[in-house]
Design a protein around this motif. Structure first.
Motif, PDB file in Angstrom:
ATOM      1  N   ARG A  36       0.736  -1.323   0.098  1.00  0.00           N
ATOM      2  CA  ARG A  36      -0.088   0.035   0.116  1.00  0.00           C
ATOM      3  C   ARG A  36       0.714   1.166   0.194  1.00  0.00           C
ATOM      4  NH1 ARG A  36      -3.801  -2.269   3.677  1.00  0.00           N
ATOM      5  NH2 ARG A  36      -2.512  -1.643   5.433  1.00  0.00           N
ATOM      6  N   GLU A  37       1.821   1.197   0.808  1.00  0.00           N
ATOM      7  CA  GLU A  37       2.665   2.301   0.847  1.00  0.00           C
ATOM      8  C   GLU A  37       3.583   2.433  -0.451  1.00  0.00           C
ATOM      9  OE1 GLU A  37       4.068   2.040   5.645  1.00  0.00           O
ATOM     10  OE2 GLU A  37       5.674   1.805   4.082  1.00  0.00           O
ATOM     11  N   ILE A  38       3.972   1.550  -1.103  1.00  0.00           N
ATOM     12  CA  ILE A  38       4.577   1.492  -2.198  1.00  0.00           C
ATOM     13  C   ILE A  38       3.629   2.077  -3.544  1.00  0.00           C
ATOM     14  CG2 ILE A  38       5.661   0.306  -4.364  1.00  0.00           C
ATOM     15  CD1 ILE A  38       6.963  -1.655  -2.051  1.00  0.00           C
ATOM     16  N   ALA A  39       2.592   1.829  -3.519  1.00  0.00           N
ATOM     17  CA  ALA A  39       1.566   2.100  -4.411  1.00  0.00           C
ATOM     18  C   ALA A  39       1.225   3.683  -4.208  1.00  0.00           C
ATOM     19  CB  ALA A  39       0.313   1.482  -4.367  1.00  0.00           C
ATOM     20  N   THR A  40       1.017   4.087  -3.089  1.00  0.00           N
ATOM     21  CA  THR A  40       0.747   5.493  -2.871  1.00  0.00           C
ATOM     22  C   THR A  40       1.903   6.432  -2.899  1.00  0.00           C
ATOM     23  OG1 THR A  40       0.799   4.921  -0.374  1.00  0.00           O
ATOM     24  CG2 THR A  40      -1.288   5.265  -1.294  1.00  0.00           C
ATOM     25  N   TRP A  41       2.978   5.862  -2.645  1.00  0.00           N
ATOM     26  CA  TRP A  41       4.231   6.781  -2.811  1.00  0.00           C
ATOM     27  C   TRP A  41       4.408   6.715  -4.378  1.00  0.00           C
ATOM     28  CZ3 TRP A  41       8.830   5.552  -5.574  1.00  0.00           C
ATOM     29  CH2 TRP A  41       9.555   6.781  -5.809  1.00  0.00           C
ATOM     30  N   SER A  42       4.166   5.812  -5.250  1.00  0.00           N
ATOM     31  CA  SER A  42       4.452   5.979  -6.598  1.00  0.00           C
ATOM     32  C   SER A  42       3.414   6.864  -7.216  1.00  0.00           C
ATOM     33  CB  SER A  42       3.844   4.672  -7.150  1.00  0.00           C
ATOM     34  OG  SER A  42       4.767   3.599  -6.863  1.00  0.00           O
ATOM     35  N   ILE A  43       2.027   7.085  -6.618  1.00  0.00           N
ATOM     36  CA  ILE A  43       0.893   8.049  -6.954  1.00  0.00           C
ATOM     37  C   ILE A  43       1.390   9.520  -6.884  1.00  0.00           C
ATOM     38  CG2 ILE A  43      -1.300   8.770  -6.904  1.00  0.00           C
ATOM     39  CD1 ILE A  43      -2.088   5.871  -6.079  1.00  0.00           C
ATOM     40  N   THR A  44       2.055   9.595  -5.636  1.00  0.00           N
ATOM     41  CA  THR A  44       2.559  10.921  -5.096  1.00  0.00           C
ATOM     42  C   THR A  44       3.603  11.323  -6.053  1.00  0.00           C
ATOM     43  OG1 THR A  44       1.903  10.199  -3.017  1.00  0.00           O
ATOM     44  CG2 THR A  44       3.150  12.205  -3.274  1.00  0.00           C
ATOM     45  N   ASN A  45       4.416  10.377  -6.270  1.00  0.00           N
ATOM     46  CA  ASN A  45       5.635  10.922  -7.160  1.00  0.00           C
ATOM     47  C   ASN A  45       5.316  11.339  -8.622  1.00  0.00           C
ATOM     48  OD1 ASN A  45       8.541  10.701  -7.762  1.00  0.00           O
ATOM     49  ND2 ASN A  45       8.455   8.699  -8.692  1.00  0.00           N
ATOM     50  N   LEU A  46       4.134  10.291  -9.290  1.00  0.00           N
ATOM     51  CA  LEU A  46       3.995  10.649 -10.577  1.00  0.00           C
ATOM     52  C   LEU A  46       3.251  12.067 -10.426  1.00  0.00           C
ATOM     53  CD1 LEU A  46       3.134   9.437 -13.193  1.00  0.00           C
ATOM     54  CD2 LEU A  46       1.205   8.606 -12.234  1.00  0.00           C
ATOM     55  N   TRP A  47       2.429  12.257  -9.541  1.00  0.00           N
ATOM     56  CA  TRP A  47       1.724  13.686  -9.538  1.00  0.00           C
ATOM     57  C   TRP A  47       2.878  14.794  -9.466  1.00  0.00           C
ATOM     58  CZ3 TRP A  47      -2.259  15.956 -11.028  1.00  0.00           C
ATOM     59  CH2 TRP A  47      -2.551  17.378 -10.592  1.00  0.00           C
ATOM     60  N   ILE A  48       3.935  14.731  -8.483  1.00  0.00           N
ATOM     61  CA  ILE A  48       4.883  15.597  -8.456  1.00  0.00           C
ATOM     62  C   ILE A  48       5.612  15.723  -9.705  1.00  0.00           C
ATOM     63  CG2 ILE A  48       7.119  16.360  -7.319  1.00  0.00           C
ATOM     64  CD1 ILE A  48       6.028  14.900  -4.746  1.00  0.00           C
ATOM     65  N   ARG A  49       6.036  14.623 -10.390  1.00  0.00           N
ATOM     66  CA  ARG A  49       6.752  14.840 -11.640  1.00  0.00           C
ATOM     67  C   ARG A  49       5.768  15.343 -12.735  1.00  0.00           C
ATOM     68  NH1 ARG A  49       9.758   8.886 -12.482  1.00  0.00           N
ATOM     69  NH2 ARG A  49      10.720   9.990 -14.567  1.00  0.00           N
ATOM     70  N   SER A  50       4.574  14.820 -12.930  1.00  0.00           N
ATOM     71  CA  SER A  50       3.634  15.285 -13.768  1.00  0.00           C
ATOM     72  C   SER A  50       3.447  16.814 -13.871  1.00  0.00           C
ATOM     73  CB  SER A  50       2.418  14.354 -13.978  1.00  0.00           C
ATOM     74  OG  SER A  50       1.957  14.257 -12.820  1.00  0.00           O
ATOM     75  N   TYR A  51       3.173  17.200 -12.494  1.00  0.00           N
ATOM     76  CA  TYR A  51       2.962  18.850 -12.241  1.00  0.00           C
ATOM     77  C   TYR A  51       4.175  19.542 -12.643  1.00  0.00           C
ATOM     78  CZ  TYR A  51       1.729  23.059 -10.370  1.00  0.00           C
ATOM     79  OH  TYR A  51       1.292  24.443 -10.093  1.00  0.00           O
ATOM     80  N   HIS A  52       5.262  18.904 -12.411  1.00  0.00           N
ATOM     81  CA  HIS A  52       6.511  19.727 -12.986  1.00  0.00           C
ATOM     82  C   HIS A  52       6.561  19.964 -14.586  1.00  0.00           C
ATOM     83  CE1 HIS A  52       7.513  21.221  -8.982  1.00  0.00           C
ATOM     84  NE2 HIS A  52       7.447  19.695  -8.648  1.00  0.00           N
ATOM     85  N   LEU A  53       5.989  19.044 -15.025  1.00  0.00           N
ATOM     86  CA  LEU A  53       5.911  19.096 -16.710  1.00  0.00           C
ATOM     87  C   LEU A  53       5.031  20.221 -17.324  1.00  0.00           C
ATOM     88  CD1 LEU A  53       5.358  15.382 -17.718  1.00  0.00           C
ATOM     89  CD2 LEU A  53       7.217  16.926 -18.367  1.00  0.00           C
ATOM     90  N   ASN A  54       4.259  20.598 -16.327  1.00  0.00           N
ATOM     91  CA  ASN A  54       3.300  21.480 -16.856  1.00  0.00           C
ATOM     92  C   ASN A  54       3.777  22.830 -17.664  1.00  0.00           C
ATOM     93  OD1 ASN A  54       0.607  22.890 -17.002  1.00  0.00           O
ATOM     94  ND2 ASN A  54       1.021  23.884 -15.067  1.00  0.00           N
ATOM     95  N   ASN A  55       4.717  23.376 -16.982  1.00  0.00           N
ATOM     96  CA  ASN A  55       5.320  24.571 -17.610  1.00  0.00           C
ATOM     97  C   ASN A  55       6.019  24.075 -18.916  1.00  0.00           C
ATOM     98  OD1 ASN A  55       4.739  26.382 -15.547  1.00  0.00           O
ATOM     99  ND2 ASN A  55       6.332  26.044 -14.528  1.00  0.00           N
TER     100      ASN A  55
END
Lengths: 225, 264
Positions: free
Chosen positions: B200-219
């Motif tokens: 569970r921790e790994i899955a949620t950490w992956s989701i968080t990491n995905l959001w952080i990486r994708s958000y920084h792609l926005n610009n």
């Protein structure tokens, strides 16, 4: 949670399309007003993010797995108006690419997951974390509870929609033409599995993501404030 | 991540849209209208035999569009119709659908009966779902996604939705790659024998990491859009052309739908 084509009758499908049109219009207007041009890709990111969240099979005790929808999480990150558009887009992609959640049922699916779940969850989150700091434990707790409320509200709506079908559409002999189970069975099943299993997955995933964001990048958690 | 390979197969099934089959050679606007007409007909039909005919017609269309039928049937039945079949099973028994008995047996010392009404209702339900899902997947397999988006714009779907849909589709490819790499990295470091709490921790950490990486792609994405000439309205280079065969196809689809309505 995704209602495929063939589960709901024509009038029910039409009703939910008609109900969602004003919601989509208001959301578009609000998003255009609040989202800067520079943030337009963020909507697509939110949609793809919600789509991909559903791919994460989270292990649950007993050896089984389940997945989250992410509606309330996207609402916490982008706000409810943008989240409604993002989840709608994710549902349309799923319907067109995988046949998961049908074309005629898009209105009902969006009503449940992009509207009811998002708004119920988002305002529960706002209420539960009144005056709490973004990096507080109460914010994590509020996110988890809100996600639980959001997905269960959506499941209840889906249960009612399923359960109404045998009452609305049946042959002269009483044989159901669409979803075959009545209100009692449909609501008990849909609400039961979400109250006991999927609601907890949604709550745990949402709370843990918020907790990790507090540690890793708090700014992303405060974008919508 | 058991669903990953299924998602990847579905995402990368674009090759069928490039073949020179029947549906691929038609005007995408006509294809969308024709398939939509057929789906609406499927929604209204109340006779299983008519649904079987419509499903057979869908298979015929898939074959004429050079789609491997085994792949098509596996792809369409794998998820939703199989799930619907599972859902429909209790409805065949007398405790859900009372009626004329077809087959009786004892389960845990209780007599259970399968009824004719239950069987017929469950068959109608599963056939309706299978035919609808098959038609949608047929459309998505035979139409390029860029063309599908253009058709949505022609159908007056607001630009904000169509543009988000187009970008979302591209992001999904990227996200699937990121998840696959992350999953492989975790597997190579921690193995596959992970307890559910850690999982569970790994899955949620992956989701968080995905959001952080994708958000920084926005610009970066917005800058790329501007540098390619984005001014608020996406530009499409090719215009669709409707031929006599397209009109013949939509007429046939309309005729089949009307016939199905007549049975209804």
């Amino acid at each position: 949670m995704h209602i495929p084509d063939g589960y709901l009758g024509p009038a029910t499908s039409g009703f939910f399309y008609a109900a969602m049109v004003p919601v989509w219009m208001v959301c578009s207007k609000m998003v255009k007003k609040t989202l800067k041009a520079k943030q337009v890709p963020l909507l697509a990111i939110g949609a793809a993010f919600s789509f991909v969240i559903m791919m994460f099979n989270v292990p649950i005790p007993g050896g089984s797995t389940g997945h989250a929808v992410g509606g309330v999480l996207v609402a916490i990150l982008l706000g409810p108006w943008a989240a409604t558009i993002a989840i709608t887009v994710a549902l349309v992609v799923q319907a067109l690419l995988f046949g998961d959640g049908g074309i005629t049922a898009i209105g009902a699916n969006c009503f449940n997951m992009a509207f009811v779940s998002v708004f119920a969850g988002y305002y529960a989150y706002r209420f539960l974390r009144i005056r709490a700091a973004a990096n507080s434990t109460r914010t994590v707790f509020a996110a988890g509870v809100a996600a639980y409320i959001g997905i269960n509200a959506a499941a209840l709506c889906a249960g009612i929609e399923f359960g109404l079908q045998p009452l609305l559409y049946h042959t002269a002999a009483g044989q159901p033409l669409y979803c075959p189970y009545g209100l009692k069975v449909a609501i008990t099943t849909m609400s039961g599995e979400h109250l006991l299993v999927f609601g907890w997955i949604e709550a745990i995933v949402t709370a843990l993501v918020v907790k990790y964001l507090q540690k890793q990048d708090l700014e992303l958690l405060t974008l919508n404030q | 991540m058991s669903a990953l390979s299924f998602f990847k197969d579905a995402l990368y099934a674009d090759a069928y849209a490039l073949k020179k089959g029947f549906l691929q050679s038609r005007d995408p606007r006509i294809n969308v209208a024709a398939i939509l007409l057929l789906i609406i007909a499927v929604l209204f039909v109340r006779d299983t035999a008519v649904l079987v005919w419509l499903y057979t017609f869908c298979l015929l269309l898939a074959a004429c569009s050079k789609i491997n039928l085994l792949f098509f049937i596996k792809r369409t039945w794998f998820f939703i119709p199989l799930f619907s079949l599972f859902i429909a099973v209790p409805a065949v028994f007398n405790f859900v659908t009372p009626g004329h008995p077809v087959f009786m047996f004892t389960l845990l010392h209780h007599p259970v009966t399968i009824t004719r009404e239950g069987l017929s209702g469950a068959t109608l339900f599963v056939m309706r779902v299978a035919t609808s899902v098959s038609l949608v997947i047929l459309l998505s397999l035979t139409t390029k996604h860029t063309e599908l988006l253009k058709v949505l714009r022609i159908l007056k779907i607001p630009q904000l939705f169509v543009m988000t849909l187009g970008m979302c589709y591209r992001y999904i490819y990227l996200f699937v790659e990121i998840i696959e790499h992350t999953h492989l990295a975790i597997k190579s470091r921690a193995g596959t024998n992970i307890k559910h709490k850690k999982g569970r921790e790994i899955a949620t950490w992956s989701i968080t990491n995905l959001w952080i990486r994708s958000y920084h792609l926005n610009n970066q994405v917005y800058s790329a859009m501007l540098s390619r000439g984005y001014r608020g309205e996406p530009q499409v280079l090719h215009e669709f052309k409707t031929t006599l065969r397209d009109w013949a196809w939509i007429t046939a689809a309309a005729a089949i739908s009307t016939l199905s309505f007549a049975v209804y």
